[in-house]
Design a protein around this motif. Sequence first.
Motif, PDB file in Angstrom:
ATOM      1  N   SER A 183       0.557  -1.158   0.194  1.00  0.00           N
ATOM      2  CA  SER A 183       0.038  -0.150   0.154  1.00  0.00           C
ATOM      3  C   SER A 183       0.766   1.087   0.480  1.00  0.00           C
ATOM      4  N   GLY A 184       0.437   2.358  -0.678  1.00  0.00           N
ATOM      5  CA  GLY A 184       0.934   3.414  -0.196  1.00  0.00           C
ATOM      6  C   GLY A 184       0.729   4.724   0.459  1.00  0.00           C
ATOM      7  N   ARG A 185      -0.886   4.816   1.263  1.00  0.00           N
ATOM      8  CA  ARG A 185      -1.472   5.392   2.217  1.00  0.00           C
ATOM      9  C   ARG A 185      -0.819   5.097   3.611  1.00  0.00           C
ATOM     10  N   ALA A 186      -1.147   6.707   4.203  1.00  0.00           N
ATOM     11  CA  ALA A 186      -0.509   6.487   5.473  1.00  0.00           C
ATOM     12  C   ALA A 186      -1.088   6.059   6.231  1.00  0.00           C
ATOM     13  N   GLY A 187      -0.056   5.003   7.138  1.00  0.00           N
ATOM     14  CA  GLY A 187      -0.591   4.434   8.492  1.00  0.00           C
ATOM     15  C   GLY A 187      -0.519   2.863   8.068  1.00  0.00           C
ATOM     16  N   SER A 188      -0.544   2.535   6.397  1.00  0.00           N
ATOM     17  CA  SER A 188      -0.737   1.606   6.220  1.00  0.00           C
ATOM     18  C   SER A 188       0.114   0.402   6.586  1.00  0.00           C
ATOM     19  N   GLU A 189       1.218   0.284   6.480  1.00  0.00           N
ATOM     20  CA  GLU A 189       2.367  -0.479   7.337  1.00  0.00           C
ATOM     21  C   GLU A 189       2.628  -0.263   9.243  1.00  0.00           C
ATOM     22  N   ARG A 190       1.858   0.652   9.565  1.00  0.00           N
ATOM     23  CA  ARG A 190       1.555   0.684  11.274  1.00  0.00           C
ATOM     24  C   ARG A 190       0.196  -0.536  11.582  1.00  0.00           C
ATOM     25  N   ASP A 191      -0.851  -0.459  10.325  1.00  0.00           N
ATOM     26  CA  ASP A 191      -1.466  -1.805  10.796  1.00  0.00           C
ATOM     27  C   ASP A 191      -1.661  -2.798  10.160  1.00  0.00           C
ATOM     28  N   LEU A 192      -1.350  -3.188   8.748  1.00  0.00           N
ATOM     29  CA  LEU A 192      -1.118  -4.061   8.535  1.00  0.00           C
ATOM     30  C   LEU A 192       0.253  -4.756   9.417  1.00  0.00           C
ATOM     31  N   LEU A 193       1.422  -4.353   9.908  1.00  0.00           N
ATOM     32  CA  LEU A 193       2.148  -5.019  10.949  1.00  0.00           C
ATOM     33  C   LEU A 193       1.526  -4.935  12.564  1.00  0.00           C
ATOM     34  N   GLY A 194       0.513  -4.565  12.579  1.00  0.00           N
ATOM     35  CA  GLY A 194      -0.166  -4.708  13.990  1.00  0.00           C
ATOM     36  C   GLY A 194      -1.273  -6.104  13.438  1.00  0.00           C
TER      37      GLY A 194
END
Length: 130
Positions: free
Chosen positions: A86-97
């Motif tokens: 994904s390229g949207r802000a917050g995606s990394e945190r959401d996915l890793l969480g």
Amino acid sequence: MNTARVLVVDDSAPVRTLLAQALRQHGYRVYEADTGPGALRVALDVRPALAIVDQWMPGMTGAELIRLLRAAPVPELRAMAIIGLSGRAGSERDLLGAGAGGFISKPFGETDLMAAVRSALAAGPPPRPA
């Protein structure tokens, strides 16, 4: 030749095609889905070693899909590692969480994609949710 099964989940047909072609060129067996519910059906049927999941899809986010895949009552799915795209802000945190085993941002190059796939497959399964 690598014969690991990889599930590509993205609502964008061009992105799915790009990912699938790159993975097939490197010997992976690729399965595709354009929705979260479709991905669940495919995953339960083919039991992929890895799912590459887009975060922003209609009806179900990638993080929601990852949670469902990680909790699926099928022993083979326990070994699933996830890479979220994904390229949207917050995606990394959401996915890793949600339990994603790795993350790669759009736009991505084939070299980075394949390195992330190899790393995710080599890392082994993430812990199952309690």
